[in-house]
Design a protein around this motif. Structure first.
Motif, PDB file in Angstrom:
ATOM      1  N   LEU A  48       9.997  70.586  10.668  1.00 58.48           N
ATOM      2  CA  LEU A  48       9.679  70.503   8.974  1.00 58.48           C
ATOM      3  C   LEU A  48      10.678  71.147   8.309  1.00 58.48           C
ATOM      4  O   LEU A  48      11.571  71.928   8.771  1.00 58.48           O
ATOM      5  CB  LEU A  48       8.450  71.615   8.835  1.00 58.48           C
ATOM      6  CG  LEU A  48       6.972  71.159   9.431  1.00 58.48           C
ATOM      7  CD1 LEU A  48       6.102  72.094   9.644  1.00 58.48           C
ATOM      8  CD2 LEU A  48       6.474  69.718   9.137  1.00 58.48           C
ATOM      9  N   VAL A  49      10.975  70.420   6.979  1.00 53.72           N
ATOM     10  CA  VAL A  49      11.798  70.847   6.098  1.00 53.72           C
ATOM     11  C   VAL A  49      11.276  71.217   4.740  1.00 53.72           C
ATOM     12  O   VAL A  49      10.418  70.447   4.138  1.00 53.72           O
ATOM     13  CB  VAL A  49      12.745  69.708   5.697  1.00 53.72           C
ATOM     14  CG1 VAL A  49      14.025  70.363   4.854  1.00 53.72           C
ATOM     15  CG2 VAL A  49      13.649  69.126   6.922  1.00 53.72           C
ATOM     16  N   ALA A  50      11.508  72.591   4.290  1.00 59.26           N
ATOM     17  CA  ALA A  50      11.021  73.042   3.052  1.00 59.26           C
ATOM     18  C   ALA A  50      12.087  72.927   1.905  1.00 59.26           C
ATOM     19  O   ALA A  50      13.292  73.157   2.098  1.00 59.26           O
ATOM     20  CB  ALA A  50      10.714  74.312   3.296  1.00 59.26           C
ATOM     21  N   ILE A  51      11.521  72.226   0.620  1.00 56.58           N
ATOM     22  CA  ILE A  51      12.596  72.263  -0.306  1.00 56.58           C
ATOM     23  C   ILE A  51      12.088  72.859  -1.740  1.00 56.58           C
ATOM     24  O   ILE A  51      10.799  72.884  -1.620  1.00 56.58           O
ATOM     25  CB  ILE A  51      12.951  70.783  -0.452  1.00 56.58           C
ATOM     26  CG1 ILE A  51      11.946  69.869  -1.011  1.00 56.58           C
ATOM     27  CG2 ILE A  51      13.919  70.146   0.787  1.00 56.58           C
ATOM     28  CD1 ILE A  51      12.315  68.621  -1.546  1.00 56.58           C
ATOM     29  N   GLY A  52      12.697  73.324  -2.568  1.00 56.08           N
ATOM     30  CA  GLY A  52      12.311  73.712  -3.931  1.00 56.08           C
ATOM     31  C   GLY A  52      12.781  72.593  -4.778  1.00 56.08           C
ATOM     32  O   GLY A  52      13.989  72.189  -4.509  1.00 56.08           O
ATOM     33  N   HIS A  53      12.125  72.291  -5.566  1.00 58.09           N
ATOM     34  CA  HIS A  53      12.193  71.198  -6.424  1.00 58.09           C
ATOM     35  C   HIS A  53      11.802  71.688  -8.008  1.00 58.09           C
ATOM     36  O   HIS A  53      10.670  72.115  -8.117  1.00 58.09           O
ATOM     37  CB  HIS A  53      11.775  69.787  -5.777  1.00 58.09           C
ATOM     38  CG  HIS A  53      10.295  69.699  -6.247  1.00 58.09           C
ATOM     39  ND1 HIS A  53       9.653  69.409  -7.297  1.00 58.09           N
ATOM     40  CD2 HIS A  53       9.362  69.970  -5.158  1.00 58.09           C
ATOM     41  CE1 HIS A  53       8.339  69.270  -7.083  1.00 58.09           C
ATOM     42  NE2 HIS A  53       8.140  69.786  -5.991  1.00 58.09           N
ATOM     43  N   PHE A  78      10.613  79.721   7.062  1.00 53.40           N
ATOM     44  CA  PHE A  78       9.072  79.685   8.175  1.00 53.40           C
ATOM     45  C   PHE A  78       9.066  80.479   8.937  1.00 53.40           C
ATOM     46  O   PHE A  78      10.231  81.093   9.371  1.00 53.40           O
ATOM     47  CB  PHE A  78       9.378  78.169   8.834  1.00 53.40           C
ATOM     48  CG  PHE A  78       9.381  76.736   8.146  1.00 53.40           C
ATOM     49  CD1 PHE A  78       7.938  76.572   7.934  1.00 53.40           C
ATOM     50  CD2 PHE A  78      10.098  76.108   7.393  1.00 53.40           C
ATOM     51  CE1 PHE A  78       7.763  75.335   7.123  1.00 53.40           C
ATOM     52  CE2 PHE A  78      10.082  74.980   6.635  1.00 53.40           C
ATOM     53  CZ  PHE A  78       8.624  74.636   6.538  1.00 53.40           C
ATOM     54  N   ALA A  79       7.962  80.969   9.459  1.00 49.67           N
ATOM     55  CA  ALA A  79       7.646  81.805  10.624  1.00 49.67           C
ATOM     56  C   ALA A  79       8.799  81.484  11.818  1.00 49.67           C
ATOM     57  O   ALA A  79       9.049  80.299  12.081  1.00 49.67           O
ATOM     58  CB  ALA A  79       6.316  81.877  11.193  1.00 49.67           C
ATOM     59  N   LEU A 121      14.261  75.279   7.593  1.00 46.89           N
ATOM     60  CA  LEU A 121      13.877  74.387   8.420  1.00 46.89           C
ATOM     61  C   LEU A 121      13.058  74.797   9.496  1.00 46.89           C
ATOM     62  O   LEU A 121      13.482  76.338   9.961  1.00 46.89           O
ATOM     63  CB  LEU A 121      15.139  73.823   9.300  1.00 46.89           C
ATOM     64  CG  LEU A 121      15.017  72.675  10.474  1.00 46.89           C
ATOM     65  CD1 LEU A 121      14.421  71.357   9.822  1.00 46.89           C
ATOM     66  CD2 LEU A 121      16.692  72.801  10.809  1.00 46.89           C
ATOM     67  N   SER A 122      12.069  74.543  10.079  1.00 52.31           N
ATOM     68  CA  SER A 122      11.134  75.184  10.725  1.00 52.31           C
ATOM     69  C   SER A 122      11.725  75.429  11.972  1.00 52.31           C
ATOM     70  O   SER A 122      12.717  75.014  12.314  1.00 52.31           O
ATOM     71  CB  SER A 122       9.619  74.362  11.087  1.00 52.31           C
ATOM     72  OG  SER A 122      10.237  73.203  11.724  1.00 52.31           O
ATOM     73  N   ASP A 148       5.042  77.096  14.790  1.00 53.68           N
ATOM     74  CA  ASP A 148       4.264  77.813  13.491  1.00 53.68           C
ATOM     75  C   ASP A 148       4.680  77.232  12.182  1.00 53.68           C
ATOM     76  O   ASP A 148       5.919  77.241  11.776  1.00 53.68           O
ATOM     77  CB  ASP A 148       4.870  79.316  13.485  1.00 53.68           C
ATOM     78  CG  ASP A 148       3.764  80.102  12.833  1.00 53.68           C
ATOM     79  OD1 ASP A 148       3.356  79.877  11.769  1.00 53.68           O
ATOM     80  OD2 ASP A 148       3.862  81.305  13.200  1.00 53.68           O
ATOM     81  N   ALA A 149       3.754  76.641  11.385  1.00 56.49           N
ATOM     82  CA  ALA A 149       4.182  75.989  10.077  1.00 56.49           C
ATOM     83  C   ALA A 149       4.054  76.856   8.848  1.00 56.49           C
ATOM     84  O   ALA A 149       4.072  76.454   7.820  1.00 56.49           O
ATOM     85  CB  ALA A 149       3.275  74.702   9.882  1.00 56.49           C
ATOM     86  N   ARG A 150       3.970  78.118   9.297  1.00 59.25           N
ATOM     87  CA  ARG A 150       3.812  79.171   8.026  1.00 59.25           C
ATOM     88  C   ARG A 150       5.091  79.171   7.319  1.00 59.25           C
ATOM     89  O   ARG A 150       6.105  79.595   7.991  1.00 59.25           O
ATOM     90  CB  ARG A 150       3.269  80.371   8.498  1.00 59.25           C
ATOM     91  CG  ARG A 150       1.593  80.318   9.083  1.00 59.25           C
ATOM     92  CD  ARG A 150       1.405  81.823   9.635  1.00 59.25           C
ATOM     93  NE  ARG A 150       2.285  82.384  10.674  1.00 59.25           N
ATOM     94  CZ  ARG A 150       2.444  83.584  11.087  1.00 59.25           C
ATOM     95  NH1 ARG A 150       1.796  84.343  10.563  1.00 59.25           N
ATOM     96  NH2 ARG A 150       3.454  83.820  11.924  1.00 59.25           N
TER      97      ARG A 150
END
Length: 593
Positions: free
Chosen positions: A162-167, A204-205, A156-157, A210-212
């Motif tokens: 923002l939420v990052a997932i692996g799929h 995330f950073a 989670l940023s 920061d969206a990196r």
């Protein structure tokens, strides 16, 4: 100290894991410890040096964390080690647990990310596939993502947007893709490198707005690093002049990375400055950071690095680059063991790296144990292992083989087992076995093939494929009947097996049969010990029973040790019983060494 006291004291000695701290209150930490004899979650307030046990369950608790505010502790509650359950929470200073998300039914965990104000993103898998759910206090859970294939919450940023997932929507969970979602469920960005090239999101950073996203990729044949701006789409690949494989995490300021570098079964740490590109070695002793499969190092707000370190000879300790021991468990430390030697053996797929542990004062050729690692994408490293140390205490030499399928030697080595799992790994194990006999290291009449999980699977398969090579077989938590295992195992492992075999048993039945130990059980010609958990969701008990029952029908000499837990035990006394049965079985059939 007598050999029995030494090996038991290693298992009974209190241990601690690397502390995880709250982002906004870094004096508040959570860590795992087995100080009570069972692995449980503990809280630690560094400002007062106050420690408190959080969980207390018969079969232990493995998963726990703390939210960014430091107000809430989360831990995962399954049933007797079956890995199926719900997240629980309690106040950091409290003693009352409650379901963290009352509206969520039990599931297998698939990642967790906690934000400010009680926000949580929960990953789940079950019979219908994977889902990612946004959970806010006092509100109903909101589905963000759902798919029949495997998926995991990555991060989670810092501003909770923002939420990052692996799929693995493309059908290959061994080589996942990445997706970034807004908290309203809309897709912000996708990244996939194509078939056979996996992407692993790290985080995330740690800077609001920061969206990196830090990502591990394998575009050049091994895990390397890139930074992906998930809003602009820009990617910055970091090409480091280091052999082997690299992982990383952020420094708290977001302007540097903590690089973990693994090469030939040892680890190093580096600081990488993102502005200048300068790579600076962080002094650590020769050995392994974390374990052979889990890197364990993190940067404190003051810039110091805390890390879990061990070597084959020295038990794990939690250290700081500031020069002190961060967290010491109560009671006497585990006795040390012997250092490992490296060997490189030519195998059918190229040089195979093996680690050799010799008993002090012993004379070759030794009674020798081939202790085969699990995974299959694990690897054996210069790390402390009470099991290896116990074998050495009893006069055995131990050989550990980083066969094709192991992590740490490039993507091609790791993926060489696809399409014929088990068969490929055992070609490498056999090459090292034959080398050990030919060089006079191992006595061919006193050879033990042993392993746990995937290593237990390879043990049973190896006893059937190469019955003349071994004297005794010891298999802990194995896949024994692959067709039945697939039917009963957790959904994430079904997806993994489809990636590994190139399809399901219905699609490629001949591959599953060719790689199943049950197919070759009639050829087994040596005594076999099988250790199995009643509630194991990874190597379920029914398929183990099928194999054991067939051994009995064929009149094969065997013993079975069953225990009431899952894929291994978190209870020291149970682990002592397992190891006593293991070494006792080997000595019964080989004799004193």
């Amino acid at each position: 100290m007598a050999e029995t006291e030494r090996w038991q004291s290693r298992l009974r000695a209190a241990k601690v894991g690397l502390p995880v701290w709250a982002r906004d209150r870094p004096e508040r930490c959570v860590y795992r410890s087995n100080a009570t004899g069972t692995w449980e979650i503990h809280a630690w307030d560094r400002s007062t040096d106050t420690h408190r046990q959080v969980t207390e369950r018969a079969n232990g608790t493995l998963m726990g964390t703390i939210d960014p505010s430091g107000r809430w502790l989360w831990w995962f509650a399954d049933t007797d080690g079956d890995e199926f359950g719900v997240w629980m929470c309690r106040p950091f200073d409290g003693d009352t647990d409650r379901p963290a998300v009352p509206g969520l039914e039990p599931a297998y965990p698939a990642g967790l990310a906690l934000g400010a104000g009680g926000l949580a993103v929960v990953g789940r898998t079950g019979a219908t596939g994977s889902s990612v759910v946004l959970c806010r206090p006092g509100a109903d859970p909101v589905p963000l993502y759902r798919h029949r294939e495997d998926a995991q919450v990555v991060a989670l940023s810092a501003d909770d947007s923002l939420v990052a997932i692996g799929h693995s929507e493309h059908g290959d969970s061994r080589h996942p893709a990445l997706r970034v979602l807004a908290v309203d469920g809309s897709t912000v960005a996708d990244l996939w490198d194509g078939p056979g090239l996996g992407l692993k999101g790290v985080g995330f950073a740690p800077v609001p707005g920061d969206a990196r996203l830090l990502v591990e990729h394998e575009r050049r044949g091994r895990p390397e690093l890139l930074i992906w701006d998930t809003v602009s789409g820009a990617q910055r690949e970091l090409v480091l002049d280091l052999p082997g494989e690299t992982g990383a995490d952020w420094y708290p300021t977001g302007d540097a990375l903590l690089i973990s570098h693994s090469h030939h079964a040892r680890d190093e740490l580096h600081r990488y400055d993102l502005a200048s590109g300068e790579l600076s070695r962080i002094p650590t002793p020769r050995g392994t950071i974390g374990s052979a499969t889990v890197r364990a190092a993190a940067v404190r707000p003051d810039g110091s690095v805390e890390f879990a370190w061990s070597s084959a000879a020295e038990p794990q300790v939690i250290r700081s680059t500031a020069g002190h021991v961060v967290l010491a468990p109560p009671g006497p430390a585990a006795p040390p063991s012997v250092p490992v030697e490296d060997a490189w053996v030519e195998g059918p797929g190229g040089p195979v790296h093996a680690l050799i542990s010799r008993p002090p004062g012993g004379v070759a050729p030794y009674a020798c144990v081939f202790e085969v690692h699990g995974g299959p994408t694990g690897y054996d490293a210069d790390a402390f292992d009470p099991l290896v140390a116990a074998w050495v205490d009893h006069g055995f030499a131990v050989v550990q083989v980083n066969y094709r399928g192991s992590t740490g030697y490039g993507s091609a080595w790791r993926d060489a087992i696809e399409g014929r799992p088990g068969l490929t790994e055992l070609e490498d194990v056999k090459a090292v076995r034959d080398w050990a006999v030919a060089t006079g290291l191992a006595d061919p009449d006193r050879l033990v093939l042993a392993g746990r999980s995937w290593g237990g699977y390879l043990t049973l398969l190896g006893l059937g494929l190469h019955p003349g090579d071994w004297t005794v077989g010891i298999s802990n938590a194995p896949v024994a009947d692959y067709l039945t295992a697939y039917q009963d195992e957790m959904e994430a492992l079904k997806a993994y097996d489809r990636s590994l075999f190139g399809g399901s048993p219905e699609e490629v039945p001949e591959r599953y049969l060719a790689s199943s130990p049950l197919t070759y059980v009639e050829a087994v010609s040596v005594p076999v010990l099988v250790i199995a958990g009643e509630n194991d969701p990874r190597c379920p008990i029914r398929q183990i029973d099928n194999y054991v029952n067939r051994l009995a029908e064929l009149g094969k000499e065997h013993e079975v040790h069953r225990y009431d837990a899952g894929h291994g035990s978190l209870v020291a006394a149970e682990r002592v019983r397992h190891l006593a049965a293991t070494i006792g079985f080997a000595r019964k059939h080989i004799g004193d060494v």
